[in-house]
Enzyme design. Sequence first.
Site, mmCIF file in Angstrom:
data_model
loop_
_atom_site.group_PDB
_atom_site.id
_atom_site.type_symbol
_atom_site.label_atom_id
_atom_site.label_comp_id
_atom_site.label_asym_id
_atom_site.label_seq_id
_atom_site.Cartn_x
_atom_site.Cartn_y
_atom_site.Cartn_z
ATOM 1 C CB CYS A 1 0.284 0.647 -7.419
ATOM 2 S SG CYS A 1 -1.327 1.051 -7.696
ATOM 3 C CG ASP B 1 -3.450 -0.128 -5.202
ATOM 4 O OD1 ASP B 1 -3.671 -2.066 -5.278
ATOM 5 O OD2 ASP B 1 -2.458 -0.217 -4.205
ATOM 6 C CB CYS C 1 -1.877 1.292 -0.967
ATOM 7 S SG CYS C 1 -2.841 2.738 -1.307
ATOM 8 C CB CYS D 1 -2.625 6.280 -2.847
ATOM 9 S SG CYS D 1 -1.177 5.833 -2.956
HETATM 10 FE FE1 FES Z 1 -1.440 1.514 -5.048
HETATM 11 FE FE2 FES Z 1 -1.296 3.418 -3.542
HETATM 12 S S1 FES Z 1 -0.275 2.049 -3.992
HETATM 13 S S2 FES Z 1 -3.733 3.386 -4.881
#
Ligand code: FES
Length: 157
Positions: free
Chosen positions: A35, A37, A64, A108
């Site tokens: 993602c 992140d 997130c 995550c």
């Molecule tokens: Fe990327 Fe949760 S969607 S860490």
Amino acid sequence: MKSFEEKAQDAIQNPQNMGEMEDADSVGTVGAADCGDMMRMWVKFKEKDGKKLIDKASFQAFGCQTALAVASMATEMLKGKSIEEAQEMGVEDLSGDLGKLPPMKIHCGEMVQDALREALAGGAPEAQPEGTPKESNTLLSDMNSEPTRKKLKIVFE
Ligand code: FES
């Protein structure tokens, strides 16, 4: 009984240990390949009865809400743990009161776990010798080579 989403919301309302730690002994930064992140975790150690324990941990997340909620829980639960104990903590342990993460959200929690392991590896290389395979490294397996990982380390100003 509260749903996972409600519990995560509660945790996010009042996140614990969020922000850079000035006097940290160690820091770990990882990115979630799925993602995009990112999470960075700081750890400060203390000595107690000749044993190195985690005094405190903090985090910064570009991610997130689940990652944020898990990191908030995890950094609370890490206090007083030995490095070995912290290394053994899986996603479910780190998620604490949030309980089991929904399947879509497991990565995550893994991002938090990986950031912690990076921080622990930096802080105590003797506890994680060179070449020790990392577990649950779905994030890192996508950026497996050392040079790639180094490039992915981002310095937050
Ligand atoms: Fe990327 Fe949760 S969607 S860490």
